[in-house]
Motif scaffolding. Sequence first.
Motif, PDB file in Angstrom:
ATOM      1  N   ALA A  86      64.551 -19.691  -1.934  1.00 38.11           N
ATOM      2  CA  ALA A  86      65.390 -19.036  -2.932  1.00 38.11           C
ATOM      3  C   ALA A  86      66.839 -19.151  -2.494  1.00 38.11           C
ATOM      4  CB  ALA A  86      65.013 -17.574  -3.092  1.00 38.11           C
ATOM      5  N   THR A 126      70.761 -17.502  -3.523  1.00 35.99           N
ATOM      6  CA  THR A 126      71.524 -16.539  -4.307  1.00 35.99           C
ATOM      7  C   THR A 126      73.000 -16.748  -4.043  1.00 35.99           C
ATOM      8  OG1 THR A 126      71.505 -14.841  -2.571  1.00 35.99           O
ATOM      9  CG2 THR A 126      69.704 -14.782  -4.180  1.00 35.99           C
ATOM     10  N   TYR A 128      73.669 -14.065  -8.591  1.00 37.68           N
ATOM     11  CA  TYR A 128      73.100 -15.216  -9.298  1.00 37.68           C
ATOM     12  C   TYR A 128      71.895 -15.632  -8.459  1.00 37.68           C
ATOM     13  CZ  TYR A 128      77.848 -15.387 -11.202  1.00 37.68           C
ATOM     14  OH  TYR A 128      79.043 -15.070 -11.793  1.00 37.68           O
ATOM     15  N   ILE A 129      70.762 -15.896  -9.105  1.00 34.60           N
ATOM     16  CA  ILE A 129      69.541 -16.145  -8.332  1.00 34.60           C
ATOM     17  C   ILE A 129      68.762 -17.346  -8.866  1.00 34.60           C
ATOM     18  CG2 ILE A 129      68.228 -14.471  -9.690  1.00 34.60           C
ATOM     19  CD1 ILE A 129      66.765 -13.753  -7.049  1.00 34.60           C
ATOM     20  N   CYS A 130      68.219 -18.124  -7.938  1.00 34.02           N
ATOM     21  CA  CYS A 130      67.394 -19.281  -8.271  1.00 34.02           C
ATOM     22  C   CYS A 130      66.238 -19.340  -7.284  1.00 34.02           C
ATOM     23  CB  CYS A 130      68.233 -20.556  -8.156  1.00 34.02           C
ATOM     24  SG  CYS A 130      67.316 -22.082  -8.407  1.00 34.02           S
ATOM     25  N   ILE A 174      72.441  -8.906 -12.376  1.00 33.56           N
ATOM     26  CA  ILE A 174      71.596  -9.983 -11.852  1.00 33.56           C
ATOM     27  C   ILE A 174      71.516 -11.072 -12.916  1.00 33.56           C
ATOM     28  CG2 ILE A 174      69.342 -10.596 -10.920  1.00 33.56           C
ATOM     29  CD1 ILE A 174      68.981  -7.530 -10.364  1.00 33.56           C
ATOM     30  N   PRO A 210      70.028 -14.915 -13.756  1.00 29.03           N
ATOM     31  CA  PRO A 210      69.208 -16.061 -13.361  1.00 29.03           C
ATOM     32  C   PRO A 210      70.053 -17.328 -13.468  1.00 29.03           C
ATOM     33  CG  PRO A 210      68.620 -15.361 -15.576  1.00 29.03           C
ATOM     34  CD  PRO A 210      69.640 -14.385 -15.069  1.00 29.03           C
ATOM     35  N   GLY A 250      59.005 -18.769 -12.035  1.00 27.79           N
ATOM     36  CA  GLY A 250      60.367 -18.257 -11.904  1.00 27.79           C
ATOM     37  C   GLY A 250      60.580 -16.987 -12.713  1.00 27.79           C
ATOM     38  N   TYR A 285      61.497 -13.508 -11.032  1.00 25.28           N
ATOM     39  CA  TYR A 285      62.757 -12.901 -11.467  1.00 25.28           C
ATOM     40  C   TYR A 285      62.512 -11.464 -11.940  1.00 25.28           C
ATOM     41  CZ  TYR A 285      67.039 -12.080 -14.126  1.00 25.28           C
ATOM     42  OH  TYR A 285      68.194 -11.544 -14.621  1.00 25.28           O
ATOM     43  N   VAL A 331      64.114  -8.109 -10.204  1.00 26.38           N
ATOM     44  CA  VAL A 331      64.888  -7.113 -10.950  1.00 26.38           C
ATOM     45  C   VAL A 331      64.266  -5.728 -10.779  1.00 26.38           C
ATOM     46  CG1 VAL A 331      65.542  -6.346 -13.278  1.00 26.38           C
ATOM     47  CG2 VAL A 331      65.864  -8.743 -12.616  1.00 26.38           C
ATOM     48  N   HIS A 382      70.737  -6.925 -16.140  1.00 25.63           N
ATOM     49  CA  HIS A 382      70.286  -8.278 -15.799  1.00 25.63           C
ATOM     50  C   HIS A 382      70.272  -9.166 -17.033  1.00 25.63           C
ATOM     51  CE1 HIS A 382      66.297  -7.429 -17.526  1.00 25.63           C
ATOM     52  NE2 HIS A 382      66.489  -6.220 -17.012  1.00 25.63           N
ATOM     53  N   TYR A 410      65.928 -14.399 -18.302  1.00 28.24           N
ATOM     54  CA  TYR A 410      65.493 -15.619 -17.636  1.00 28.24           C
ATOM     55  C   TYR A 410      65.232 -16.714 -18.670  1.00 28.24           C
ATOM     56  CZ  TYR A 410      63.318 -18.568 -14.132  1.00 28.24           C
ATOM     57  OH  TYR A 410      63.039 -19.605 -13.274  1.00 28.24           O
TER      58      TYR A 410
END
Length: 148
Positions: A10, A12, A31-33, A75, A77, A101, A105, A109, A125, A128
């Motif tokens: 992951a 971020t 930001y998250i992946c 948050i 995505p 994902g 996600y 959250v 958030h 996604y």
Amino acid sequence: MSEKGAVTVARTVLQQCLRATLQIERGMVIYICFFKGATDDILPKMVSSLLNLRLCESDSGKMVSVAELPGSLLIVPQATLGGKCKGRAMQYHNNISKEDGLRLYGAFVSLCERELTAAAVTVKHGTYGNRQVLKLDTNGPYTHLMEF
């Protein structure tokens, strides 16, 4: 935060902000992946690390975690964090499947919301899988990349 020799599952990006549209106040944007191989096991470590990191400046000028602020956490995505340049194009072959994902996600959250219930922090958030327009005011480039 990835340990030496460990596979990154992951990524971020943390951005301190003064204000971000979705109507949040002073706080932080994550930001998250998620990459292939990511599982629920990594989520508690991510949430603990990200929410307790002292990146936010309080009114007194002291650096505090987002959990110590009266403010907000946004948050977002961001699948593009998983991209690699190949020639003149970006490729996203290392990203997790959309279904996995979405599940991770949602769990991320929920964990953030649970961790911040006692704090004076509102969690907002993005959705996604959808493009989202974000307007962000910040007091300087104060962006941090963290890998798990």
